[in-house]
Design an enzyme around this catalytic site. Structure first.
Site, PDB file in Angstrom:
ATOM      1  N   ASN A  84      19.526  13.606   5.417  1.00 60.26           N
ATOM      2  CA  ASN A  84      20.521  14.162   4.499  1.00 60.26           C
ATOM      3  C   ASN A  84      21.042  15.529   4.901  1.00 60.26           C
ATOM      4  O   ASN A  84      22.072  15.967   4.417  1.00 60.26           O
ATOM      5  CB  ASN A  84      19.943  14.213   3.079  1.00 60.26           C
ATOM      6  CG  ASN A  84      18.548  14.787   3.029  1.00 60.26           C
ATOM      7  OD1 ASN A  84      17.624  14.276   3.650  1.00 60.26           O
ATOM      8  ND2 ASN A  84      18.408  15.878   2.308  1.00 60.26           N
ATOM      9  N   THR A 139      14.159  -0.662 -20.667  1.00 60.82           N
ATOM     10  CA  THR A 139      15.363  -1.456 -20.878  1.00 60.82           C
ATOM     11  C   THR A 139      16.383  -1.152 -19.796  1.00 60.82           C
ATOM     12  O   THR A 139      16.690   0.014 -19.534  1.00 60.82           O
ATOM     13  CB  THR A 139      15.950  -1.143 -22.273  1.00 60.82           C
ATOM     14  OG1 THR A 139      14.946  -1.422 -23.241  1.00 60.82           O
ATOM     15  CG2 THR A 139      17.197  -1.973 -22.550  1.00 60.82           C
ATOM     16  N   CYS A 147      18.546  20.597  -2.647  1.00 62.71           N
ATOM     17  CA  CYS A 147      17.252  20.830  -3.288  1.00 62.71           C
ATOM     18  C   CYS A 147      16.592  22.111  -2.802  1.00 62.71           C
ATOM     19  O   CYS A 147      15.778  22.684  -3.499  1.00 62.71           O
ATOM     20  CB  CYS A 147      16.308  19.662  -3.025  1.00 62.71           C
ATOM     21  SG  CYS A 147      17.109  18.092  -3.234  1.00 62.71           S
ATOM     22  N   GLN A 192      21.314   8.054   2.283  1.00 65.04           N
ATOM     23  CA  GLN A 192      22.476   8.653   2.956  1.00 65.04           C
ATOM     24  C   GLN A 192      23.167   7.672   3.890  1.00 65.04           C
ATOM     25  O   GLN A 192      24.368   7.799   4.154  1.00 65.04           O
ATOM     26  CB  GLN A 192      22.051   9.888   3.762  1.00 65.04           C
ATOM     27  CG  GLN A 192      21.603  11.064   2.918  1.00 65.04           C
ATOM     28  CD  GLN A 192      22.721  11.701   2.114  1.00 65.04           C
ATOM     29  OE1 GLN A 192      23.900  11.566   2.419  1.00 65.04           O
ATOM     30  NE2 GLN A 192      22.346  12.407   1.061  1.00 65.04           N
ATOM     31  N   SER A 216      20.530   4.847  -3.620  1.00 69.30           N
ATOM     32  CA  SER A 216      20.876   5.623  -4.809  1.00 69.30           C
ATOM     33  C   SER A 216      22.365   5.498  -5.097  1.00 69.30           C
ATOM     34  O   SER A 216      23.181   5.481  -4.170  1.00 69.30           O
ATOM     35  CB  SER A 216      20.517   7.099  -4.577  1.00 69.30           C
ATOM     36  OG  SER A 216      21.078   7.906  -5.596  1.00 69.30           O
ATOM     37  N   GLY A 217      22.724   5.432  -6.378  1.00 76.27           N
ATOM     38  CA  GLY A 217      24.122   5.243  -6.758  1.00 76.27           C
ATOM     39  C   GLY A 217      25.031   6.437  -6.497  1.00 76.27           C
ATOM     40  O   GLY A 217      26.135   6.290  -5.966  1.00 76.27           O
ATOM     41  N   HIS A 218      24.549   7.637  -6.845  1.00 75.66           N
ATOM     42  CA  HIS A 218      25.510   8.751  -6.889  1.00 75.66           C
ATOM     43  C   HIS A 218      25.909   9.304  -5.520  1.00 75.66           C
ATOM     44  O   HIS A 218      26.778  10.173  -5.433  1.00 75.66           O
ATOM     45  CB  HIS A 218      25.005   9.864  -7.824  1.00 75.66           C
ATOM     46  CG  HIS A 218      23.891  10.699  -7.294  1.00 75.66           C
ATOM     47  ND1 HIS A 218      24.110  11.958  -6.787  1.00 75.66           N
ATOM     48  CD2 HIS A 218      22.563  10.492  -7.200  1.00 75.66           C
ATOM     49  CE1 HIS A 218      22.950  12.476  -6.422  1.00 75.66           C
ATOM     50  NE2 HIS A 218      21.992  11.607  -6.661  1.00 75.66           N
ATOM     51  N   GLY A 227      17.408   7.422  -6.461  1.00 75.36           N
ATOM     52  CA  GLY A 227      16.742   7.441  -5.161  1.00 75.36           C
ATOM     53  C   GLY A 227      15.338   8.025  -5.223  1.00 75.36           C
ATOM     54  O   GLY A 227      14.413   7.537  -4.571  1.00 75.36           O
ATOM     55  N   THR A 228      15.175   9.073  -6.019  1.00 75.87           N
ATOM     56  CA  THR A 228      13.861   9.714  -6.120  1.00 75.87           C
ATOM     57  C   THR A 228      12.837   8.728  -6.665  1.00 75.87           C
ATOM     58  O   THR A 228      11.732   8.594  -6.125  1.00 75.87           O
ATOM     59  CB  THR A 228      13.949  10.956  -7.034  1.00 75.87           C
ATOM     60  OG1 THR A 228      14.897  11.866  -6.453  1.00 75.87           O
ATOM     61  CG2 THR A 228      12.605  11.635  -7.185  1.00 75.87           C
TER      62      THR A 228
HETATM   63  C1  LIG Z   1      19.925  12.288  -2.769  1.00 78.08           C
HETATM   64  C2  LIG Z   1      18.801  11.731  -1.997  1.00 78.08           C
HETATM   65  C3  LIG Z   1      17.652  11.235  -2.624  1.00 78.08           C
HETATM   66  C4  LIG Z   1      17.446  11.318  -4.107  1.00 78.08           C
HETATM   67  O1  LIG Z   1      18.252  10.416  -4.822  1.00 78.08           O
HETATM   68  P1  LIG Z   1      18.535  10.703  -6.382  1.00 78.08           P
HETATM   69  O2  LIG Z   1      19.299   9.485  -6.808  1.00 78.08           O
HETATM   70  O3  LIG Z   1      19.334  11.963  -6.438  1.00 78.08           O
HETATM   71  O4  LIG Z   1      17.214  10.804  -7.059  1.00 78.08           O
HETATM   72  C5  LIG Z   1      16.655  10.705  -1.843  1.00 78.08           C
HETATM   73  N1  LIG Z   1      16.781  10.646  -0.513  1.00 78.08           N
HETATM   74  C6  LIG Z   1      17.857  11.119   0.128  1.00 78.08           C
HETATM   75  C7  LIG Z   1      17.928  11.020   1.608  1.00 78.08           C
HETATM   76  C8  LIG Z   1      18.902  11.676  -0.587  1.00 78.08           C
HETATM   77  O5  LIG Z   1      19.951  12.160   0.063  1.00 78.08           O
END
Ligand SMILES: *Cc1c(COP(=O)(O)O)cnc(C)c1O
Length: 393
Positions: A151, A237, A325, A179, A199-201, A71-72
């Protein structure tokens, strides 16, 4: 009792179906998707199938999806990429005060390069007022970036209304939907956005993988330079295993919203009700209605959120103060500050973020634990004795 995880806005475990989808791509199908031979072609097929799948879930076209390292990176690519590619038109951007640091610090970076950024205020629920946004647009504004859901509080922003304005004014609109994805419907056409980060996680895929949607025809420059991957927009890659996992997770998360979202909302409401009924001097941070189904942010007056968090952790309950964070610093949350929450109340805030495996029993246990911990901490608080006049026997 097994530990209770209520920090799904920080990260989630990889779910079984996602792990199983990924496994062949670590060993059997290990090729480099850029290679011409059959090993490469198998990897390439997996990559393009994943792109199709992610696009379909968002109402986008496959060629509008760029895989990123999370996501970052997606936020950085969207913001710096659009700002740089359109700098001849102007060097002005608009965002809000409650964005994730991936957005805020990308904007700060651009300020260092001579761009001008407007950080829009929000109301007491954390909502950006579309009319205020409209007033901030200038002829040299090239990008508006406003998150879909916050978030820390779960506040859902009026993106579709904002999109009508940006479309009319000819400004690109980016949203951080990290989110929101899997909690509320995310369709790029319905939202009317030009760029969207995921973002995946946060949706049960691995860390370090994500995607950026960019509407075709929108100009943006790469921020990582190298080979010809991802249509020359993101060199490196491709992480095929994680990309396959991400696609699986996006499919599961978006498909399950109709059954998962109401269940999460019911659990969240049970937790909120329990806290409100059994503990005095608590405040909801965020709107009662327009928020994600799985997030609850509450302030407990006269106590430090950190002490609450540590005491809950000792009982096996994992929650968060503000965002992951900012925890570890003593700065109050920039989101709550922008909403006008008093610093002392902001310091006493906790975020509970629920996930698919949480249960009613867990919510009840959390409420019971909070009752005890809050009472004990308040008895030690001189402020509480003074202001609430409430020395409990
Ligand atoms: C977690 C988060 C991110 C960052 O994503 P990462 O995959 O951890 O780099 C960005 N924006 C929001 C709103 C998030 O909650």
């Amino acid at each position: 009792m097994k530990p209770i995880y209520l920090d799904h806005s920080a990260t989630t475990p990889v779910r079984q179906e996602v792990l199983e989808a990924m496994l062949p791509y670590f060993s059997e199908t290990f090729g480099n998707a850029s290679s011409i031979h059959r090993f490469g072609q198998s990897a390439k097929k997996a990559l393009e199938d994943a792109r199709e799948a992610v696009a379909a879930c968002l109402g986008a076209k496959a060629k509008e999806i760029y895989f990123t390292g999370g996501g970052t990176e997606g936020d950085n690519l969207a913001i710096k990429g659009v700002a740089h590619a359109n700098r001849k038109k102007g060097k002005r951007l608009i965002t809000s005060q409650i964005e994730h640091h991936a957005v805020l610090n990308s904007c700060k970076f651009l300020e260092g390069e001579g761009y001008e950024v407007t950080y829009l205020p929000v109301d007491r629920f954390g909502i950006v007022e579309p009319a205020v946004l409209e007033d901030a647009i200038r002829p040299d504004t090239t990008l508006v970036t406003i998150m879909l859901a916050n978030n820390e509080t779960g506040t859902i922003e009026p993106l579709a209304e904002i999109a009508e304005i940006t479309k009319e004014r000819g400004v690109l609109l980016h949203t951080d939907a990290v989110q929101a994805l899997g909690k509320i419907p995310v369709d790029v056409e319905e939202l009317g956005v030009d760029l969207l980060t995921l973002s995946g996680h946060k949706i049960y895929a691995p860390k370090g993988i994500g995607a950026l949607y960019v509407r075709s025809g929108s100009r943006f420059d790469p921020i990582i330079h190298g080979g010809h991957h991802e249509g020359h927009r993101r060199a490196g890659t491709e992480n095929v295993a994680s990309i396959v996992g991400l696609a699986k997770a996006v499919q599961l998360a978006t498909g399950e919203i109709p059954c998962v979202a109401p269940r999460l909302a019911a659990l969240r409401d049970r937790l909120e009700r329990g806290i409100r009924e059994k503990i005095a001097h608590v405040h909801l941070n965020g709107p009662p209605e327009r928020r994600l189904p799985n997030v609850l942010n509450m302030s407990f007056a006269f106590i430090e959120g950190e002490s609450l968090l540590l005491n809950l952790d000792m009982r096996g309950i994992a929650v968060s103060t503000g965002s992951a964070c900012t925890s570890g610093t003593l700065e109050p949350s920039h989101v709550l500050a922008a909403m006008g929450v008093e610093p002392s109340l902001a310091q006493g805030s906790l975020r509970f973020s629920l996930g698919r495996d949480n249960t009613e029993e867990e919510m009840d246990f959390v409420v019971e634990s909070l009752i005890e911990i809050v009472q004990r901490l308040r008895q030690m608080s001189p402020l509480y004795a003074q202001e609430a006049g409430g020395v409990e026997s």
